[in-house]
Design a protein around this motif. Structure first.
Motif, PDB file in Angstrom:
ATOM      1  N   LYS A 163       0.841  -1.201   0.000  1.00 44.54           N
ATOM      2  CA  LYS A 163       0.000   0.000   0.000  1.00 44.54           C
ATOM      3  C   LYS A 163       0.879   1.255   0.000  1.00 44.54           C
ATOM      4  O   LYS A 163       0.616   2.212  -0.731  1.00 44.54           O
ATOM      5  CB  LYS A 163      -0.939   0.009   1.211  1.00 44.54           C
ATOM      6  CG  LYS A 163      -1.873   1.225   1.181  1.00 44.54           C
ATOM      7  CD  LYS A 163      -2.870   1.242   2.311  1.00 44.54           C
ATOM      8  CE  LYS A 163      -3.744   2.492   2.193  1.00 44.54           C
ATOM      9  NZ  LYS A 163      -4.736   2.580   3.272  1.00 44.54           N
ATOM     10  N   SER A 210       0.927   3.811  -3.111  1.00 41.54           N
ATOM     11  CA  SER A 210       0.516   5.202  -2.826  1.00 41.54           C
ATOM     12  C   SER A 210       1.603   6.175  -3.269  1.00 41.54           C
ATOM     13  O   SER A 210       1.329   7.201  -3.900  1.00 41.54           O
ATOM     14  CB  SER A 210       0.231   5.388  -1.334  1.00 41.54           C
ATOM     15  OG  SER A 210      -0.830   4.554  -0.927  1.00 41.54           O
ATOM     16  N   THR A 211       2.858   5.844  -2.940  1.00 44.52           N
ATOM     17  CA  THR A 211       3.970   6.718  -3.300  1.00 44.52           C
ATOM     18  C   THR A 211       4.133   6.796  -4.806  1.00 44.52           C
ATOM     19  O   THR A 211       4.304   7.868  -5.386  1.00 44.52           O
ATOM     20  CB  THR A 211       5.286   6.212  -2.667  1.00 44.52           C
ATOM     21  OG1 THR A 211       5.087   6.028  -1.272  1.00 44.52           O
ATOM     22  CG2 THR A 211       6.414   7.194  -2.884  1.00 44.52           C
ATOM     23  N   LYS A 249       1.924   6.326  -7.089  1.00 45.33           N
ATOM     24  CA  LYS A 249       0.822   7.035  -7.742  1.00 45.33           C
ATOM     25  C   LYS A 249       1.038   8.549  -7.661  1.00 45.33           C
ATOM     26  O   LYS A 249       0.609   9.305  -8.534  1.00 45.33           O
ATOM     27  CB  LYS A 249      -0.504   6.653  -7.074  1.00 45.33           C
ATOM     28  CG  LYS A 249      -1.689   7.143  -7.887  1.00 45.33           C
ATOM     29  CD  LYS A 249      -2.877   6.255  -7.833  1.00 45.33           C
ATOM     30  CE  LYS A 249      -3.925   6.771  -8.808  1.00 45.33           C
ATOM     31  NZ  LYS A 249      -5.108   7.279  -8.201  1.00 45.33           N
ATOM     32  N   LEU A 250       1.709   8.998  -6.611  1.00 45.53           N
ATOM     33  CA  LEU A 250       1.970  10.428  -6.437  1.00 45.53           C
ATOM     34  C   LEU A 250       3.131  10.916  -7.299  1.00 45.53           C
ATOM     35  O   LEU A 250       3.310  12.113  -7.481  1.00 45.53           O
ATOM     36  CB  LEU A 250       2.268  10.727  -4.961  1.00 45.53           C
ATOM     37  CG  LEU A 250       1.096  10.497  -3.989  1.00 45.53           C
ATOM     38  CD1 LEU A 250       1.576  10.582  -2.552  1.00 45.53           C
ATOM     39  CD2 LEU A 250      -0.023  11.491  -4.246  1.00 45.53           C
ATOM     40  N   GLU A 262      -4.014   4.010 -12.239  1.00 49.68           N
ATOM     41  CA  GLU A 262      -4.996   3.654 -11.215  1.00 49.68           C
ATOM     42  C   GLU A 262      -4.727   2.251 -10.689  1.00 49.68           C
ATOM     43  O   GLU A 262      -3.891   1.512 -11.232  1.00 49.68           O
ATOM     44  CB  GLU A 262      -6.426   3.738 -11.771  1.00 49.68           C
ATOM     45  CG  GLU A 262      -6.748   2.745 -12.876  1.00 49.68           C
ATOM     46  CD  GLU A 262      -8.226   2.771 -13.261  1.00 49.68           C
ATOM     47  OE1 GLU A 262      -9.071   2.629 -12.346  1.00 49.68           O
ATOM     48  OE2 GLU A 262      -8.525   2.908 -14.460  1.00 49.68           O
ATOM     49  N   SER A 313      -5.460  11.694  -6.720  1.00 46.15           N
ATOM     50  CA  SER A 313      -6.300  11.104  -5.675  1.00 46.15           C
ATOM     51  C   SER A 313      -5.787   9.705  -5.332  1.00 46.15           C
ATOM     52  O   SER A 313      -5.411   8.934  -6.210  1.00 46.15           O
ATOM     53  CB  SER A 313      -7.746  11.014  -6.170  1.00 46.15           C
ATOM     54  OG  SER A 313      -8.496  10.197  -5.295  1.00 46.15           O
ATOM     55  N   LEU A 314      -5.793   9.399  -4.037  1.00 45.98           N
ATOM     56  CA  LEU A 314      -5.425   8.052  -3.586  1.00 45.98           C
ATOM     57  C   LEU A 314      -6.669   7.268  -3.174  1.00 45.98           C
ATOM     58  O   LEU A 314      -6.564   6.238  -2.515  1.00 45.98           O
ATOM     59  CB  LEU A 314      -4.445   8.137  -2.403  1.00 45.98           C
ATOM     60  CG  LEU A 314      -3.060   8.726  -2.714  1.00 45.98           C
ATOM     61  CD1 LEU A 314      -2.209   8.789  -1.454  1.00 45.98           C
ATOM     62  CD2 LEU A 314      -2.338   7.914  -3.783  1.00 45.98           C
ATOM     63  N   VAL A 332      -6.582   3.625  -4.184  1.00 52.50           N
ATOM     64  CA  VAL A 332      -5.640   2.839  -3.375  1.00 52.50           C
ATOM     65  C   VAL A 332      -6.271   2.519  -2.021  1.00 52.50           C
ATOM     66  O   VAL A 332      -6.248   1.369  -1.560  1.00 52.50           O
ATOM     67  CB  VAL A 332      -4.303   3.600  -3.179  1.00 52.50           C
ATOM     68  CG1 VAL A 332      -3.317   2.749  -2.389  1.00 52.50           C
ATOM     69  CG2 VAL A 332      -3.705   4.003  -4.524  1.00 52.50           C
ATOM     70  N   ASP A 333      -6.857   3.543  -1.396  1.00 51.91           N
ATOM     71  CA  ASP A 333      -7.512   3.326  -0.098  1.00 51.91           C
ATOM     72  C   ASP A 333      -8.638   2.310  -0.213  1.00 51.91           C
ATOM     73  O   ASP A 333      -8.820   1.450   0.651  1.00 51.91           O
ATOM     74  CB  ASP A 333      -8.064   4.655   0.455  1.00 51.91           C
ATOM     75  CG  ASP A 333      -6.948   5.637   0.801  1.00 51.91           C
ATOM     76  OD1 ASP A 333      -5.845   5.155   1.124  1.00 51.91           O
ATOM     77  OD2 ASP A 333      -7.169   6.850   0.722  1.00 51.91           O
TER      78      ASP A 333
END
Length: 456
Positions: A62, A66-67, A69-70, A81, A286-287, A290-291
């Protein structure tokens, strides 16, 4: 359009239709796919949830996803995505069509110093940016350096290739990984290592190969190779400029404590020539997806379903775009690869034999090699019975139809060690390929073959 014909099964995940497998690892596989809403081509990394949970890696994955995707960097493959089904995680990534950077060396030889420096600058830009965000690659190698349609370097698998790795209490990584020729001595030593320092060593090997056209550390014996890496036993060819030699020797320093840093490289006179700092895109990301897929409650509304539409049993048909997607850009001459002394994990050849005959002959040839064989129509997986340096060796063979009387056979390593794969491939080639490969002797005036052939 990259969809398979009705002669074979099509698989849909959400709005994506999955195509051929681009690569495989022990935790994941990467497939070519098409967004059915926009027609855009993407690559989808499919991670096995059960394996991830078994290794207690959910939290780490995760964080990594997350990292990643940013991260918005011109020299890093973009993540669009993330989706999940009950058993898999789907990571949708940018698909680039320029092929591997090292394919250019294989086809035309080494780069001149200015061109090598341009690619090295882009590589360092990508690595520095990701390190500044706490993301380390840990497996930088030729197949992870891609080019887009404009010839811009894109590092793939940043932060994803190293999913099984974990940082210990001492803040160091402890998993020996990577392609042996590119791996830093402290990684082989297995006493813990700094991800940034080991990434930089790999960048140094890559720079050497770009300029020399061959590897700095080579030995047919693995222990012999390791000894050369530990001592940094290599020589720069005479065509390297003295400033390039000095920089490479500072990067390929076997002591990570005295090895040059990225900030020092960026200030180096040889590196700075013609250097253009990257332009950054600041975008709202947007995450939420992922969340949602890591939601502890396992809310089923966030899950996608992998749907397969079955067709008649026949080899998968590869149409023009998918065929081109296997090559370096639009250079169809590079479709059927030749080994150029670089570590490769797959090879392809063509055959005029019927698909079922190809599968039968391959199965017959590999049985004495002590492999377990799993078959699914025109796809065959060979599983080694003995545990090698990186677990059990697994080799996947898949037959595609590219014309009514022509098949393409793709053989790739899907698990285990690359050097072990090479040993198996040599035997495989002697016993199998020479009886089914389509060879051509027609040579054009420029010396290149008019049709694909296999020459290793």
């Amino acid at each position: 359009m990259a969809n398979r014909t009705s002669a074979s099964s099509k698989t849909r995940v959400g709005k994506y239709e999955l195509g051929r497998t681009l690569g495989e690892g022990s935790f994941a596989k990467v497939k070519f796919a098409r967004n059915l809403e926009t027609g855009e081509n993407v690559a989808i990394k499919i991670v096995d949830k059960e394996k991830v949970m078994k290794h207690k890696m959910i939290g780490q994955i995760k964080r990594e996803i997350s990292t990643m995707k940013l991260i918005r960097h011109p020299n890093v493959i973009r993540m669009y995505e993330v989706m999940a089904s009950k058993t898999k995680i789907y990571i949708v990534l940018e698909f680039v069509t320029g092929g591997e950077l090292f394919g250019k060396i294989a086809s035309r030889g080494r780069f001149k110093e200015d061109e090598a420096r341009k690619y090295f600058q882009q590589l360092i830009n990508a690595v520095d940016y990701c390190h500044s965000r706490g993301v380390y690659h840990r497996d930088l190698k030729p197949e992870n350096l891609l080019l887009d349609a404009n010839g811009v370097l894109k590092v793939s698998d940043f932060g994803l290739s190293a999913l099984p790795q974990q940082v210990g209490d001492d803040g160091l990584l402890h998993t020996t990984c990577g392609t042996p020729n590119y791996v830093a001595p402290e990684v082989i030593n297995d006493k813990g290592y700094n991800g940034a320092k080991s990434d930089l060593w790999s960048c140094g090997v890559i720079l050497f190969v770009l300029m020399a056209g061959y590897l700095p550390f080579e030995d047919p014996n693995l222990m012999g190779l390791y000894k050369k890496i530990f001592k940094a036993d290599f020589n720069c060819p005479p065509w390297f400029s003295s400033s390039a030699k000095k920089l490479i020797k500072r990067i390929l320093d076997p002591n990570p404590l005295t090895r040059i840093t990225i900030s020092e490289i960026i200030e180096n006179e040889w590196f700075k020539k013609g250097y253009m700092p990257p332009m950054f895109e600041q975008a709202d990301v947007s995450l939420d997806d992922v969340d949602a897929i890591f939601n502890e409650s396992g809310d089923s509304q966030n899950l996608v379903v992998e749907r397969r539409e079955e067709g008649s049993v026949a080899p998968a048909t590869m149409n023009a775009f998918e065929l081109i997607s296997t090559s370096q850009g639009l250079n169809l001459g590079s479709l059927f690869e030749k080994q150029m002394g670089l570590v490769k994990q797959e090879t392809r050849f063509t055959s005029k034999c019927p698909a079922n005959e190809i599968i039968s002959k391959i199965e017959e040839a590999v049985m004495p090699m002590g492999f377990g064989v799993k078959k699914n129509n025109y796809k065959m997986k060979l599983m080694g019975e003995k545990t090698g340096r990186k677990g059990h060796l697994a080799v996947t063979t898949e037959v595609f139809q590219v014309a009514p009387s022509l098949c393409m056979v793709e053989v790739r390593k899907s698990g285990g060690d690359t050097l072990e794969f090479h040993t198996v491939w040599s035997y495989y080639q002697c016993c199998t390929v020479n009886t089914i490969v389509w060879k051509t002797t027609d040579i054009e005036k420029d010396g290149s073959a008019t049709g694909p052939s296999l020459s290793h």
